[in-house]
Structures are given as structure tokens and as C-alpha cells.
Design a protein around this motif. Structure first.
Motif, PDB file in Angstrom:
ATOM      1  N   ARG A 180       0.834  -1.209   0.000  1.00  0.00           N
ATOM      2  CA  ARG A 180       0.000   0.000   0.000  1.00  0.00           C
ATOM      3  C   ARG A 180       0.868   1.258   0.000  1.00  0.00           C
ATOM      4  NH1 ARG A 180      -2.694   0.833   4.578  1.00  0.00           N
ATOM      5  NH2 ARG A 180      -2.406  -1.175   5.608  1.00  0.00           N
ATOM      6  N   LYS A 181       1.876   1.254   0.855  1.00  0.00           N
ATOM      7  CA  LYS A 181       2.743   2.425   0.956  1.00  0.00           C
ATOM      8  C   LYS A 181       3.512   2.699  -0.334  1.00  0.00           C
ATOM      9  CE  LYS A 181       3.619   2.529   5.945  1.00  0.00           C
ATOM     10  NZ  LYS A 181       4.648   2.433   7.014  1.00  0.00           N
ATOM     11  N   HIS A 182       3.745   1.672  -1.122  1.00  0.00           N
ATOM     12  CA  HIS A 182       4.533   1.830  -2.335  1.00  0.00           C
ATOM     13  C   HIS A 182       3.690   1.784  -3.603  1.00  0.00           C
ATOM     14  CE1 HIS A 182       7.658   0.894   0.635  1.00  0.00           C
ATOM     15  NE2 HIS A 182       8.500   1.485  -0.195  1.00  0.00           N
ATOM     16  N   GLY A 183       2.383   1.970  -3.457  1.00  0.00           N
ATOM     17  CA  GLY A 183       1.508   2.107  -4.608  1.00  0.00           C
ATOM     18  C   GLY A 183       1.301   0.856  -5.430  1.00  0.00           C
ATOM     19  N   LYS A 184       1.476  -0.314  -4.803  1.00  0.00           N
ATOM     20  CA  LYS A 184       1.347  -1.579  -5.538  1.00  0.00           C
ATOM     21  C   LYS A 184       0.146  -2.402  -5.089  1.00  0.00           C
ATOM     22  CE  LYS A 184       6.407  -2.013  -5.995  1.00  0.00           C
ATOM     23  NZ  LYS A 184       7.578  -2.904  -5.751  1.00  0.00           N
ATOM     24  N   ARG A 185      -0.594  -1.906  -4.115  1.00  0.00           N
ATOM     25  CA  ARG A 185      -1.649  -2.729  -3.518  1.00  0.00           C
ATOM     26  C   ARG A 185      -2.772  -3.043  -4.487  1.00  0.00           C
ATOM     27  NH1 ARG A 185      -4.408  -6.084  -2.157  1.00  0.00           N
ATOM     28  NH2 ARG A 185      -5.412  -6.478  -0.146  1.00  0.00           N
ATOM     29  N   ASP A 186      -3.144  -2.094  -5.358  1.00  0.00           N
ATOM     30  CA  ASP A 186      -4.276  -2.321  -6.265  1.00  0.00           C
ATOM     31  C   ASP A 186      -4.029  -3.496  -7.207  1.00  0.00           C
ATOM     32  OD1 ASP A 186      -5.634  -0.264  -5.114  1.00  0.00           O
ATOM     33  OD2 ASP A 186      -5.195   1.207  -6.681  1.00  0.00           O
ATOM     34  N   GLY A 187      -2.777  -3.754  -7.508  1.00  0.00           N
ATOM     35  CA  GLY A 187      -2.461  -4.855  -8.418  1.00  0.00           C
ATOM     36  C   GLY A 187      -2.088  -6.142  -7.718  1.00  0.00           C
ATOM     37  N   ALA A 188      -2.298  -6.188  -6.401  1.00  0.00           N
ATOM     38  CA  ALA A 188      -1.884  -7.358  -5.618  1.00  0.00           C
ATOM     39  C   ALA A 188      -3.081  -8.089  -5.036  1.00  0.00           C
ATOM     40  CB  ALA A 188      -0.956  -6.921  -4.488  1.00  0.00           C
ATOM     41  N   ASN A 189      -3.047  -9.416  -5.140  1.00  0.00           N
ATOM     42  CA  ASN A 189      -4.004 -10.285  -4.450  1.00  0.00           C
ATOM     43  C   ASN A 189      -3.277 -10.922  -3.274  1.00  0.00           C
ATOM     44  OD1 ASN A 189      -6.038  -9.932  -6.504  1.00  0.00           O
ATOM     45  ND2 ASN A 189      -4.883 -11.360  -7.781  1.00  0.00           N
ATOM     46  N   ILE A 190      -3.667 -10.547  -2.066  1.00  0.00           N
ATOM     47  CA  ILE A 190      -3.025 -11.075  -0.860  1.00  0.00           C
ATOM     48  C   ILE A 190      -3.783 -12.310  -0.417  1.00  0.00           C
ATOM     49  CG2 ILE A 190      -2.215 -10.550   1.456  1.00  0.00           C
ATOM     50  CD1 ILE A 190      -1.020  -8.735  -0.632  1.00  0.00           C
ATOM     51  N   ILE A 191      -3.097 -13.456  -0.385  1.00  0.00           N
ATOM     52  CA  ILE A 191      -3.745 -14.737  -0.112  1.00  0.00           C
ATOM     53  C   ILE A 191      -3.032 -15.446   1.041  1.00  0.00           C
ATOM     54  CG2 ILE A 191      -4.382 -16.992  -1.066  1.00  0.00           C
ATOM     55  CD1 ILE A 191      -4.191 -15.672  -3.868  1.00  0.00           C
ATOM     56  N   TYR A 192      -3.810 -15.895   2.017  1.00  0.00           N
ATOM     57  CA  TYR A 192      -3.269 -16.682   3.127  1.00  0.00           C
ATOM     58  C   TYR A 192      -3.835 -18.082   3.032  1.00  0.00           C
ATOM     59  CZ  TYR A 192      -1.953 -17.871   7.960  1.00  0.00           C
ATOM     60  OH  TYR A 192      -1.399 -18.456   9.086  1.00  0.00           O
ATOM     61  N   ASN A 193      -2.985 -19.054   2.707  1.00  0.00           N
ATOM     62  CA  ASN A 193      -3.382 -20.459   2.626  1.00  0.00           C
ATOM     63  C   ASN A 193      -2.859 -21.187   3.857  1.00  0.00           C
ATOM     64  OD1 ASN A 193      -4.675 -20.118   0.201  1.00  0.00           O
ATOM     65  ND2 ASN A 193      -3.090 -21.058  -1.057  1.00  0.00           N
ATOM     66  N   THR A 194      -3.776 -21.569   4.730  1.00  0.00           N
ATOM     67  CA  THR A 194      -3.390 -22.208   5.986  1.00  0.00           C
ATOM     68  C   THR A 194      -3.956 -23.614   6.083  1.00  0.00           C
ATOM     69  OG1 THR A 194      -3.605 -22.103   8.404  1.00  0.00           O
ATOM     70  CG2 THR A 194      -5.343 -21.030   7.120  1.00  0.00           C
ATOM     71  N   SER A 195      -3.169 -24.514   6.633  1.00  0.00           N
ATOM     72  CA  SER A 195      -3.634 -25.887   6.839  1.00  0.00           C
ATOM     73  C   SER A 195      -4.654 -25.971   7.962  1.00  0.00           C
ATOM     74  CB  SER A 195      -2.448 -26.792   7.165  1.00  0.00           C
ATOM     75  OG  SER A 195      -1.893 -26.439   8.421  1.00  0.00           O
ATOM     76  N   LEU A 196      -4.695 -24.947   8.802  1.00  0.00           N
ATOM     77  CA  LEU A 196      -5.614 -24.950   9.934  1.00  0.00           C
ATOM     78  C   LEU A 196      -7.043 -24.676   9.481  1.00  0.00           C
ATOM     79  CD1 LEU A 196      -3.483 -22.866  12.465  1.00  0.00           C
ATOM     80  CD2 LEU A 196      -3.586 -25.350  12.228  1.00  0.00           C
ATOM     81  N   GLY A 197      -7.977 -24.987  10.359  1.00  0.00           N
ATOM     82  CA  GLY A 197      -9.372 -24.702  10.058  1.00  0.00           C
ATOM     83  C   GLY A 197      -9.822 -23.347  10.562  1.00  0.00           C
ATOM     84  N   SER A 213     -11.098  -5.898   6.425  1.00  0.00           N
ATOM     85  CA  SER A 213     -10.985  -4.470   6.147  1.00  0.00           C
ATOM     86  C   SER A 213      -9.887  -4.168   5.132  1.00  0.00           C
ATOM     87  CB  SER A 213     -10.713  -3.700   7.442  1.00  0.00           C
ATOM     88  OG  SER A 213      -9.435  -4.005   7.965  1.00  0.00           O
ATOM     89  N   ARG A 214      -8.928  -5.079   4.995  1.00  0.00           N
ATOM     90  CA  ARG A 214      -7.810  -4.838   4.091  1.00  0.00           C
ATOM     91  C   ARG A 214      -7.869  -5.707   2.831  1.00  0.00           C
ATOM     92  NH1 ARG A 214      -3.043  -4.423   8.627  1.00  0.00           N
ATOM     93  NH2 ARG A 214      -1.669  -4.462   6.805  1.00  0.00           N
ATOM     94  N   GLY A 215      -8.996  -6.374   2.638  1.00  0.00           N
ATOM     95  CA  GLY A 215      -9.236  -7.078   1.386  1.00  0.00           C
ATOM     96  C   GLY A 215      -8.326  -8.264   1.129  1.00  0.00           C
ATOM     97  N   MET A 216      -8.018  -9.035   2.155  1.00  0.00           N
ATOM     98  CA  MET A 216      -7.182 -10.229   1.996  1.00  0.00           C
ATOM     99  C   MET A 216      -8.061 -11.463   1.877  1.00  0.00           C
ATOM    100  SD  MET A 216      -4.404  -9.395   4.977  1.00  0.00           S
ATOM    101  CE  MET A 216      -3.630  -7.780   5.107  1.00  0.00           C
ATOM    102  N   THR A 217      -7.526 -12.476   1.231  1.00  0.00           N
ATOM    103  CA  THR A 217      -8.237 -13.748   1.073  1.00  0.00           C
ATOM    104  C   THR A 217      -7.626 -14.794   1.983  1.00  0.00           C
ATOM    105  OG1 THR A 217      -8.776 -13.279  -1.239  1.00  0.00           O
ATOM    106  CG2 THR A 217      -8.868 -15.580  -0.548  1.00  0.00           C
ATOM    107  N   VAL A 218      -8.457 -15.475   2.772  1.00  0.00           N
ATOM    108  CA  VAL A 218      -7.994 -16.546   3.647  1.00  0.00           C
ATOM    109  C   VAL A 218      -8.623 -17.854   3.201  1.00  0.00           C
ATOM    110  CG1 VAL A 218      -7.967 -17.458   5.998  1.00  0.00           C
ATOM    111  CG2 VAL A 218      -7.664 -14.998   5.610  1.00  0.00           C
ATOM    112  N   ASN A 219      -7.794 -18.838   2.884  1.00  0.00           N
ATOM    113  CA  ASN A 219      -8.256 -20.181   2.522  1.00  0.00           C
ATOM    114  C   ASN A 219      -7.803 -21.154   3.606  1.00  0.00           C
ATOM    115  OD1 ASN A 219      -9.298 -19.372  -0.072  1.00  0.00           O
ATOM    116  ND2 ASN A 219      -7.198 -19.328  -0.833  1.00  0.00           N
TER     117      ASN A 219
END
Length: 448
Positions: free
Chosen positions: A214-231, A249-255
Motif C-alpha cells: 500500500r505504501k509503495h503504490g502496488k496494492r491495487d495490483g496485488a491479491n493477498i492470499i493466506y493459505n493455511t492448513s488450519l481450520g 478491512s484490508r481485502g485479503m483472502t484466507v483459505n
């Protein structure tokens, strides 16, 4: 924990240059004390638990009565690695020569332990020496098994691959490099299907990365994904609820229930398995990939008679005494105590081990009980932190009389500036046994 890094260094470093750079960064030395073949107390492992234990008992028993067995030149303050991955600290900030942190009254055998023989009260080192003991403390930490994911080591050792890991001094800087080189696409962060040290770290680096982009102007082109083995996002509901708000609130994806099983570095793709349906796999493109490796107790411990069915040192979760050998105790990540594996947990265990090992040495009953205390400073960016503290049962065990599930700048300042000194000058020297006393004072004696 130091053992885990040593093993990572031996297995994963592709050239001697890696070793030389790490040693130079901390002005490491190979000087060590002369040792003998018999000790009152042998401590296997020179990480936080091993250092603290040796400091306490070498002071009590006297010079030459305690030996620490560990081959590493350098001791790392591993909780700082998350900040290094975000460019807030350097690798040099996180380390000191092992000779400077081990207690002066203890001997240091700069060798690997290759065999345990608890029936004869001996351990064997890599040069074939047998060291006998009256009491043994196993403090070997966790082993980082990067090699269990096909293609991962190759990607980690390839320049500009976009793949990094804050769990090893070899790869932590690659995480920040990947952030700096990021253009657009998927930034994926993983949590493996094994126990890990500092279970919050895989998502802490994600929050830091998101703010960096976000601070470096790259957030709009980034998909932030958290892939966790946990439930779940985090194991303690109070803090998980707050973290879900941060994620949303920050538009991240959690799988959830997604486990990394292979890395295709050439094509920049990662293969994930659905743990609820192992036949279901997904190949995902990445621009950046942060990998938390599978972990285990060190191989030498897993092959011994000291472990449980899962390969961890079998101790009482209350007293930290071995379940079969009364003159053996364990501390830290290599044990099977069902607490979160963090440096704060070690601090909580140090006082229990001190009292119970002292009792064992004097032939009196063991009364000290470890409540499972753990702390995880959940850094959510470059200026805020959720300070999670909890016990065996997942109950919050907070030090301060405020809601610690809220993002706070004060907790971030504590994490970045205060806790490193507590570690170096408190825990490693055997003085810091966790915040229980401070908690009672802060809560006017109304909490444990």
C-alpha cells in the motif's frame, strides 16, 4: 530452536558463502571451553531454553558442573525475523556470537548430539565422545524441513525467485527482496500441516507485506492470499475475531485447510492440497510466495527412546519432567507440551523447570506447574500490534489491564524495542521467568 537453524544451515545452504556471510554478520567465534566427560547437568541445545537453564544451574551448581552441547556459532533472536522480512530490522540486529550469550560458568561442547542413551545416562556427540550426566535437559527446538516440499529449496536458492521465508536466517532477507521486487499478481503466504514455532508469524508477515505494498503504490495490483492448513485463522477466538476484522478491512483472502505440497519455481506456481479432500489440488500462480516450512523435532531426538508417538520429547505438561526418566526434563519447542511454541512460552517454562529440577536434585516432590502460558505479538503492520497472551485452555492470560485484542501502537513499540532487551538481558541470563508477577500487579492481584 538454535538446533533447528543449524540443521537448516547444513541441509539447505547451497554454498559455503552462505555460512561465511552469516558468521561474519555476527562476528561469530569458534572458541569454546574445555570439556570433560561427566557432568551434574547436561543441557542439549543452546537456544533460549538451553541458555536460560544453563545460566540458572551453572550459577547454582558452580563452574564446571554444567555443560551445553550445541554446534552453532551464532545465536539468533528469532522473533525479530518477522520485522527483518518487512525491512524494519536487519539480520545483524538479530544475532550475537554464541560465546557471548552462553553462561561463563558453564562449559560449552561445540558439537552436535548424535545419540541419547537414557538407560545409561549418556549422550554421544558427533566426534564419538560419550558425555555422562546425573540430570539432562533437552532443549533442541524444532527442525525446519524445507526439503519436504518438492521444488522449494531450489526456488529459495534461486535469485529473484519471489520466494522467501522468515523462518531461516538463510532466507529471511529474500522475503524483503521479494516485497521490493513485487510488481503485480498473487502474494501468497502459507501455514504448513505440522506444529510450528510462533504460529502467528505466517500471517504477521502477510500484514506487514500488505501495508508495504500500500505504501509503495502496488496494492491495487496485488491479491493477498493466506493459505493455511488450519481450520481457523488463529487458535484463540478472542484474537481470531480481531484478526478477521483486519483481514476483511484490508481485502485479503484466507483459505483454510490448504497445504502447500509443491513449488514450481520456473513457472512461479505453487501446488496446494485441500486437506479435507486430498484428491483436490490447485495450482496457483504467484508473484511472491512466503513459505512457512514443515517442522518437527530434530531427527536425532525423533530416533531416540525419549519421544512420544508424534516424535516430540515426552514430558509432563505440568512439571516438564520426562514421563519415563525422572532425571530428564525438557523445555521449549521440542517437547510435546500442548502450548503454542513461542519464546514467551519458554520464559513461562523456565521458572517451572528451575523449581522442579531443583526439587529433583534435592530429592523432594515436584510442585511447580506450568499453565501453558504463551504470548504472540501479532504485528499487523508497521506500527500496530495485537498482543495475544493465553494459557493451555485457550483462555486469554493478559498482562495489561486493557483489551489486548485491539491493535495498538504501544504493543508494537513493546514488540520492536522492548522485548529484544528482555530476551538478551533477561531470559538468556536466567532472570526473566515470564510476566506472571507483573500480571498480578497490573490486575491488583485478581488474576494469576
Amino acid at each position: 530452536m538454535m538446533q533447528a537453524y543449524r540443521m537448516s544451515l547444513q541441509v539447505n545452504c547451497s554454498s559455503r558463502l552462505c555460512v561465511q556471510l552469516l558468521q561474519a554478520a555476527c562476528l561469530s567465534t569458534t572458541t569454546h571451553n574445555n570439556t570433560k566427560n561427566s557432568y551434574e547437568l547436561v543441557v542439549v541445545g543452546g537456544g533460549s531454553g538451553g541458555c536460560a537453564t544453563a545460566a540458572k544451574f551453572s550459577s547454582r551448581l558452580g563452574k564446571g558442573k554444567v555443560v551445553i552441547i550445541d554446534p552453532a556459532d551464532t545465536h539468533y533472536y528469532q522473533p525479530m525475523f518477522t520485522l527483518i522480512g518487512g525491512g524494519m530490522k536487519t539480520l545483524q540486529n538479530s544475532c550475537k556470537p554464541m560465546s557471548k550469550v552462553l553462561p561463563k560458568k558453564a562449559d560449552w561442547l561445540k558439537q552436535s548430539c548424535v545419540e541419547f542413551d537414557p538407560d545409561n545416562n549418556t549422550v554421544t556427540t558427533e566426534d564419538g565422545s560419550k558425555i555422562s550426566y546425573k540430570y539432562l535437559v533437552v532443549a533442541m527446538g524444532l527442525q525446519l524441513n524445507y526439503d519436504q516440499i518438492p521444488g522449494l529449496l531450489e526456488a529459495l536458492n534461486t535469485p529473484n525467485s519471489g520466494v522467501g521465508s522468515i523462518y531461516s536466517p538463510l532466507y529471511v532477507n529474500k522475503t524483503y527482496e521479494a516485497l521490493q521486487q513485487f510488481k503485480s499478481g498473487n502474494a501468497i503466504f502459507t501455514f504448513p500441516n505440522t506444529p510450528v514455532k510462533c504460529a502467528g508469524a505466517p500471517q504477521k508477515i502477510m500484514y506487514i507485506a500488505e501495508e508495504y505494498l500500500r505504501k509503495h503504490g502496488k496494492r491495487d495490483g496485488a491479491n493477498i492470499i493466506y493459505n493455511t492448513s488450519l481450520g481457523v485463522l488463529f487458535g484463540i477466538k478472542k484474537y481470531a475475531d480481531s484478526l478477521w476484522k483486519v483481514v476483511e478491512s484490508r481485502g485479503m483472502t484466507v483459505n483454510t485447510r490448504r497445504n502447500l505440497v509443491e513449488v514450481h519455481g520456473a513457472s512461479k506456481q505453487a501446488l496446494f492440497q485441500n486437506l479435507d479432500d486430498p484428491s483436490d489440488t490447485t495450482l496457483t500462480d504467484y508473484e511472491m510466495l512466503h513459505v512457512t516450512p514443515p517442522m518437527s523435532a530434530p531427527d536425532v531426538l525423533r530416533s531416540s527412546s525419549l519421544v512420544d508417538a508424534n516424535g516430540f520429547l515426552s514430558v509432563s505438561k505440568d512439571t516438564l519432567q520426562h514421563t519415563r526418566y525422572s532425571n530428564i526434563f525438557g523445555i521449549g519447542d521440542c517437547t510435546n507440551t500442548p502450548n503454542a511454541k513461542t519464546a514467551a512460552s519458554v520464559a513461562g517454562q523456565v521458572g517451572v523447570l528451575r523449581r522442579n529440577l531443583s526439587a529433583a536434585m534435592s530429592g523432594t516432590p515436584l510442585h511447580a506447574v506450568y499453565d501453558g502460558y504463551a504470548s504472540c505479538p501479532l504485528v499487523t503492520g508497521y506500527s500496530k500490534c495485537i498482543m495475544a497472551e493465553f494459557d493451555y485452555n485457550g483462555n486469554p492470560l493478559e498482562t495489561f489491564p486493557i483489551n489486548q485484542a485491539k491493535e495498538r501502537r504501544t504493543m508494537f513499540i513493546m514488540k520492536k524495542y522492548f522485548l529484544p532487551d528482555v530476551y538478551w538481558y533477561g531470559l538468556l541470563k536466567g532472570y526473566w521467568e515470564g510476566p506472571a508477577l507483573m500480571r498480578r500487579v497490573m490486575h491488583l492481584g485478581l488474576k494469576k
